[in-house]
Design a protein around this motif. Sequence first.
Motif, PDB file in Angstrom:
ATOM      1  N   UNK A 117      32.063 -45.319   0.025  1.00 12.32           N
ATOM      2  CA  UNK A 117      31.469 -43.761   0.261  1.00 12.32           C
ATOM      3  C   UNK A 117      31.556 -42.325   0.849  1.00 12.32           C
ATOM      4  N   UNK A 118      32.558 -43.024   2.327  1.00 16.62           N
ATOM      5  CA  UNK A 118      33.081 -41.878   3.464  1.00 16.62           C
ATOM      6  C   UNK A 118      31.568 -42.297   4.834  1.00 16.62           C
ATOM      7  N   UNK A 119      31.225 -43.078   4.439  1.00 15.66           N
ATOM      8  CA  UNK A 119      29.907 -42.580   5.765  1.00 15.66           C
ATOM      9  C   UNK A 119      30.384 -42.685   7.323  1.00 15.66           C
ATOM     10  N   UNK A 120      29.895 -41.625   7.793  1.00 10.78           N
ATOM     11  CA  UNK A 120      30.809 -41.486   9.110  1.00 10.78           C
ATOM     12  C   UNK A 120      29.552 -42.016  10.194  1.00 10.78           C
ATOM     13  N   UNK A 121      29.865 -42.073  11.352  1.00 11.72           N
ATOM     14  CA  UNK A 121      28.822 -41.835  12.793  1.00 11.72           C
ATOM     15  C   UNK A 121      28.299 -42.889  13.279  1.00 11.72           C
ATOM     16  N   UNK A 122      27.213 -43.202  13.236  1.00 12.17           N
ATOM     17  CA  UNK A 122      26.548 -44.152  13.175  1.00 12.17           C
ATOM     18  C   UNK A 122      25.907 -44.545  12.405  1.00 12.17           C
ATOM     19  N   UNK A 172      28.914 -45.353   9.812  1.00 15.82           N
ATOM     20  CA  UNK A 172      29.886 -46.549  10.186  1.00 15.82           C
ATOM     21  C   UNK A 172      29.589 -47.543  10.949  1.00 15.82           C
ATOM     22  N   UNK A 173      29.366 -47.270  11.950  1.00 15.12           N
ATOM     23  CA  UNK A 173      29.764 -47.739  13.010  1.00 15.12           C
ATOM     24  C   UNK A 173      28.807 -48.981  12.718  1.00 15.12           C
ATOM     25  N   UNK A 174      27.418 -48.469  11.958  1.00 11.44           N
ATOM     26  CA  UNK A 174      26.536 -50.253  11.857  1.00 11.44           C
ATOM     27  C   UNK A 174      27.709 -50.707  10.580  1.00 11.44           C
ATOM     28  N   UNK A 175      27.701 -50.305   9.930  1.00  8.86           N
ATOM     29  CA  UNK A 175      28.358 -51.229   8.844  1.00  8.86           C
ATOM     30  C   UNK A 175      29.265 -51.568   8.684  1.00  8.86           C
ATOM     31  N   UNK A 176      30.388 -51.342   9.884  1.00  8.53           N
ATOM     32  CA  UNK A 176      31.687 -52.372  10.279  1.00  8.53           C
ATOM     33  C   UNK A 176      30.765 -53.556  11.294  1.00  8.53           C
ATOM     34  N   UNK A 177      29.592 -53.285  12.084  1.00  6.39           N
ATOM     35  CA  UNK A 177      28.868 -54.133  12.423  1.00  6.39           C
ATOM     36  C   UNK A 177      28.647 -55.443  11.788  1.00  6.39           C
TER      37      UNK A 177
END
Length: 506
Positions: A479-484, A486-491
């Motif tokens: 969905x194109x999340x950014x910032x925190x 995106x960091x949380x999702x990658x984690x």
Amino acid sequence: MKRLVTLFILTTLVIAAGFAKPRQKDLSGSIAIKGELTREYKKVPAGTPVIIRRVVKTNQTTNNSGIYYAVEINGLQESVPLEEMDVVSLSTPETDREFWQQVYLKRHLYEYFHNRGYKHKLRQEIDEECTDYLNKLNEIAYQDDYITSYVQSVFAKLNATTIDPNRGESLNVRVIQSAEPDAFMLPNGSMLISTGLICTLDSEDELAAIIANELSHYVLDHQVDNIYRAERRAKRAAFWGTVFAATAEAALDIAYWDDDRNAYAISFVADIAHITALLSMPTIDRLGMKYKIGQEVTSDRLARELLTFKGYNPDGLASALEKILGYYNQHQRKEDINRYGSIENLSKRLDKIGKAETQSNRPYLRNTCDVVTFNAAMNFANKRYKEAAQLIRKNISNGFATDNDYIILVKAEMALSNSEEVNNRCLSLLDKAQEMAGENPNLDIYKQRVLLLMRMNKQAKAADTLKEYLTLLTRYQEQGVEGEEKEWTNKEIGWANQMLERVSRI
């Protein structure tokens, strides 16, 4: 001859002084307090309407206090001495102004401020200290506009804005994060209501009662009077130095709640140890809020009058204090209770007020259920698992629980116990959370289910849930999340892949 002239002059002055008009001091300014005569007075029959226009003090104190009331009877003004004021029965007040004027009259506050003065310089110093303290408390402000507005609406209904033009404090209320059921009225007119108090109570009548009680301490000037007495006992510089020390060292470190930001829509919760440092006994004491039992009882009585006048149930005070007492008994706290001093003090107050039926109101419970969730989250983050679970069960019992509530309860129960019975119950709770989430999957349900299934040695089911979790995380990432976010999702994707690999090896 010179002696005779001198004697004549002195005699003349003495005689003139004897017939001089007594000096008067207007204590109240113009007031209008309605009432009626309880018995015949100066040939005026009982039941005659009267209006009290002023409270006056004269320098004539023979056989009385020197306090007179300018009372209008049948359009004529009579001076009624304080000692004879039982001849007037006050009418039920119709406006806020009439109510507070009656409070000042019945509690002799006009005389109090005349005798002691308003101490404007002291009040200014107090306001500066309170402002500094409030700035520190901003770090634990409860960030929910709806709840803040709701509490403000109750406070505004009781607010004594017309009380006294000589008191320049700006009355206001703030909601702060605290697990304990605290309420403080600072001497500069700022009131603090804790999220813990909101959770402990079950009705608006109870909340209004606590606010009315704290407001009564302010109206009766208890905080400033306590500070004034303490300041007189100590050297002035030493006293204010102690106040500064009690507030300046209260620093706050914010404890972030790891992975739960997205799951619970709470950006952060404060560390309870640091909240305790901010709401410390020395600070409360030095700001005049360590009340004597007599001050508490007097404020309780005034609070009940105010509640009745505003249409609230005055028994809300007894019901609220009973629940606060129950909170501290449950936590085995007998002494060093910030606002109330001790269990003994609370019990004495309840004995004076009298027991009342426990109150509960569904609109209040509905309005405040999110605060219950927040405090449960705060307790969980601070490893107070029993308290967290108890709060969530309150929401469930009242029918206001959300999927996030069930997740917190599962986490708390898993932290407290590991048995087949508890684990199966937690699975059922997660099923309930999944059902409530509906078409909008709550990602934290999947993660918690994985951890629970692994605990139950159900690796195959855990692997299936991990795959579902990875699919949802990938969709969320696309969905194109950014910032925190995106960091949380990658984690989380990294964690899920690592767990999937671990499960495959078992």
